[in-house]
Design a protein around this motif. Structure first.
Motif, mmCIF file in Angstrom:
data_model
loop_
_atom_site.group_PDB
_atom_site.id
_atom_site.type_symbol
_atom_site.label_atom_id
_atom_site.label_comp_id
_atom_site.label_asym_id
_atom_site.label_seq_id
_atom_site.Cartn_x
_atom_site.Cartn_y
_atom_site.Cartn_z
ATOM 1 N N GLN A 92 36.014 132.187 29.649
ATOM 2 C CA GLN A 92 36.414 131.167 30.631
ATOM 3 C C GLN A 92 35.584 129.900 30.438
ATOM 4 O OE1 GLN A 92 39.014 131.556 33.113
ATOM 5 N NE2 GLN A 92 38.684 129.334 32.997
ATOM 6 N N ARG A 93 34.282 130.101 30.150
ATOM 7 C CA ARG A 93 33.418 128.925 29.937
ATOM 8 C C ARG A 93 33.857 128.141 28.693
ATOM 9 N NH1 ARG A 93 27.349 129.642 28.398
ATOM 10 N NH2 ARG A 93 27.247 127.641 27.348
ATOM 11 N N VAL A 94 34.293 128.858 27.657
ATOM 12 C CA VAL A 94 34.785 128.171 26.447
ATOM 13 C C VAL A 94 35.977 127.288 26.819
ATOM 14 C CG1 VAL A 94 35.891 128.500 24.191
ATOM 15 C CG2 VAL A 94 34.006 130.003 24.869
ATOM 16 N N VAL A 95 36.913 127.850 27.578
ATOM 17 C CA VAL A 95 38.124 127.112 27.939
ATOM 18 C C VAL A 95 37.768 125.908 28.813
ATOM 19 C CG1 VAL A 95 40.264 127.242 29.296
ATOM 20 C CG2 VAL A 95 39.667 129.090 27.700
ATOM 21 N N ASP A 96 36.942 126.131 29.830
ATOM 22 C CA ASP A 96 36.578 125.035 30.744
ATOM 23 C C ASP A 96 35.880 123.906 29.987
ATOM 24 O OD1 ASP A 96 37.613 126.575 32.761
ATOM 25 O OD2 ASP A 96 35.669 127.286 33.506
ATOM 26 N N THR A 97 34.977 124.296 29.092
ATOM 27 C CA THR A 97 34.235 123.281 28.335
ATOM 28 C C THR A 97 35.193 122.503 27.442
ATOM 29 O OG1 THR A 97 32.377 124.820 28.306
ATOM 30 C CG2 THR A 97 32.213 122.930 26.842
ATOM 31 N N LEU A 98 36.092 123.216 26.773
ATOM 32 C CA LEU A 98 37.046 122.557 25.876
ATOM 33 C C LEU A 98 37.898 121.544 26.648
ATOM 34 C CD1 LEU A 98 38.427 122.490 23.032
ATOM 35 C CD2 LEU A 98 40.038 124.163 23.937
ATOM 36 N N VAL A 99 38.394 121.967 27.797
ATOM 37 C CA VAL A 99 39.257 121.075 28.584
ATOM 38 C C VAL A 99 38.465 119.843 29.013
ATOM 39 C CG1 VAL A 99 40.540 120.876 30.762
ATOM 40 C CG2 VAL A 99 40.837 122.903 29.307
ATOM 41 N N ARG A 100 37.223 120.064 29.474
ATOM 42 C CA ARG A 100 36.399 118.925 29.914
ATOM 43 C C ARG A 100 36.130 117.967 28.757
ATOM 44 N NH1 ARG A 100 33.057 122.454 32.711
ATOM 45 N NH2 ARG A 100 31.416 122.158 31.181
ATOM 46 N N VAL A 101 35.795 118.537 27.587
ATOM 47 C CA VAL A 101 35.479 117.669 26.434
ATOM 48 C C VAL A 101 36.733 116.896 26.016
ATOM 49 C CG1 VAL A 101 34.803 117.678 23.995
ATOM 50 C CG2 VAL A 101 33.547 119.080 25.627
ATOM 51 N N LEU A 102 37.878 117.576 26.009
ATOM 52 C CA LEU A 102 39.111 116.878 25.603
ATOM 53 C C LEU A 102 39.512 115.804 26.618
ATOM 54 C CD1 LEU A 102 41.256 119.743 24.061
ATOM 55 C CD2 LEU A 102 40.726 117.571 22.963
ATOM 56 N N GLU A 103 39.198 116.063 27.885
ATOM 57 C CA GLU A 103 39.508 115.053 28.918
ATOM 58 C C GLU A 103 38.512 113.898 28.895
ATOM 59 O OE1 GLU A 103 39.456 117.516 32.380
ATOM 60 O OE2 GLU A 103 41.645 117.782 32.395
ATOM 61 N N GLY A 104 37.447 114.067 28.107
ATOM 62 C CA GLY A 104 36.450 112.992 27.995
ATOM 63 C C GLY A 104 35.494 112.961 29.165
ATOM 64 N N GLN A 105 35.419 114.081 29.939
ATOM 65 C CA GLN A 105 34.493 114.106 31.061
ATOM 66 C C GLN A 105 33.053 114.297 30.563
ATOM 67 O OE1 GLN A 105 35.383 116.984 34.080
ATOM 68 N NE2 GLN A 105 37.575 116.779 33.759
#
Ligand SMILES: Cc1ncc(COP(=O)(O)O)c(C=O)c1O
Length: 386
Positions: free
Chosen positions: A371-384
């Motif tokens: 879950q942490r991998v997915v959350d981190t990926l989404v945040r990085v792709l969103e530029g957060q």
């Protein structure tokens, strides 16, 4: 106190069953060289799973591919068609045996050998074709078989380093080619540190392969009681896997159903969690075509472009998640250009190689960490900010 979260590695090989007991047993029995009882047991499992005529355990997948190169006995001018998007071994093994390489592009769905490009590359010099089942998903076996239909002289060598236990139309990957090579390197589904196997799918190759495997001798025929002494017969090398590593392999193979189930669960988790974000974030998820059953070797994504991929690699690393790129195109590499029979164009390879990202993927990655991998990926792709 909130500490820095632990880094999630890209891969971590695990003890899954009786590995330590079995390895200890080889040390205590004194039989630690090749062709021991554990090697026989592991070979029998692989033979039952794939239907091969013979299974020879080797020190690596690279060694298994080299053995096929020796068996085919290349002449000057002979060529082997190899995808540009693969590990060096798929080409290196045949270069070492005197062949030149014709690099073929991949098709964008499965990232396996492109049958249309293959058809355009076939000429009288081609002795073998090396399809790779990338990530454990069958390449386009039907179309590649059709492209080779009137070339029965061309040997199919499946580089099945990723695909053990994958299937195509209910047939095991590794059972299609005249030869197939497996890997048990620590990064694979079933591991023994470093190891591999050659599957021989045609009876005509078995006797000579056994000789080349065992330093050019007919020792195997001697062990089987077919001859009363053994001696030097042919070329060859020392390909056999130590029985201590075969013991490790046996224990892993005993747990194959559990290992494959864990990997499928993780693959499905990533796919389900990322699908809702895919269009918005420009992520292409892995494609498993109808008729293919994946071996669930890895989970990769194709991102918008290389700049995004490289930014995500960096952002994930900074957040304590190890992701990686994969193969660097072989056709434009220094050695690839030196050992190619002629230059070829592989635009899909160039494109995919720049955009592909692999997520942490191993048997015992916890649900929380996935879950942490997915959350981190989404945040990085969103530029957060991390
Ligand atoms: C497609 C492919 N073939 C061959 C190999 C080489 O395997 P080994 O390390 O067992 O020689 C690899 C390594 O990862 C690979 O990805």
């Amino acid at each position: 106190m909130t500490g820095v979260p632990e880094t999630i590695p890209f891969n971590r090989a695990a003890v899954e069953g009786a590995e330590l007991d079995y390895m200890r047993a080889t040390l205590e029995s004194g039989h630690t060289s090749s062709s021991g009882a554990f090697a026989a047991q592991a070979s029998a499992v692989l033979q039952a799973e794939t239907g091969a005529e013979e299974v020879l355990l080797t020190t690596s997948c690279t060694a298994a591919l080299e053995l096929t190169g020796m068996l085919l006995g290349f002449q000057p001018g002979d060529t082997v068609v190899v995808p540009s998007f693969t590990f060096t071994s798929s080409a290196l093994a045949f270069v070492r045996q005197g062949a030149r390489i014709v690099f073929c592009d991949i098709e964008p769905r499965t990232l396996g050998l492109d049958p249309a490009h293959l058809a355009s590359l076939l000429d009288d010099s081609v002795r073998a074709v090396v399809p790779v089942h990338y990530a454990g998903v069958a390449c386009d076996i039907d179309a590649i078989s059709a492209a080779l239909a009137d070339r029965p002289d061309v040997a199919i060598i499946e580089d099945n380093a990723h695909g053990l236990f994958g299937r195509w139309r209910d047939r095991p990957l590794g059972s299609w080619g005249r030869f197939a090579a497996l890997s048990f390197h620590e990064t694979k589904n079933i591991v023994c540190g470093e190891g591999g196997a050659l599957l021989l799918n045609e009876a005509r190759d078995v006797d000579r392969a056994r000789v080349l495997y065992d330093k050019g001798t007919d020792r195997r025929a001697f062990q089987l009681g077919q001859v009363d002494k053994y001696s030097w017969k042919d070329t060859g090398s020392s390909f056999g896997l130590s029985d201590t590593l075969a013991a490790y392999l046996c224990a892993q193979l005993e747990q194959r159903a559990q290992i494959q189930a864990k990997r499928q669960t993780l693959f499905d988790f990533y796919a389900d969690a990322l699908t809702p974000h895919a269009e918005r974030l420009g992520i292409r998820l892995p494609v498993v075509p109808a008729g293919a059953e994946s071996a669930h070797h890895m989970f990769y994504l194709l991102l918008r472009d290389q700049q995004t991929r490289d930014r995500v690699l960096q952002g994930m690393r900074a957040a304590g998640v190890q992701t990686t790129f994969h193969y660097v195109p072989l056709h434009s590499s220094e050695a690839g250009r030196r050992y190619a029979a002629r230059p070829t164009k592989c635009p899909v390879t160039d494109d995919v190689s720049g955009r592909l990202l692999r997520l942490p993927f191993f048997n015992n990655l916890t649900a929380d960490n996935a879950q942490r991998v997915v959350d981190t990926l989404v945040r990085v792709l969103e530029g957060q900010p991390q």
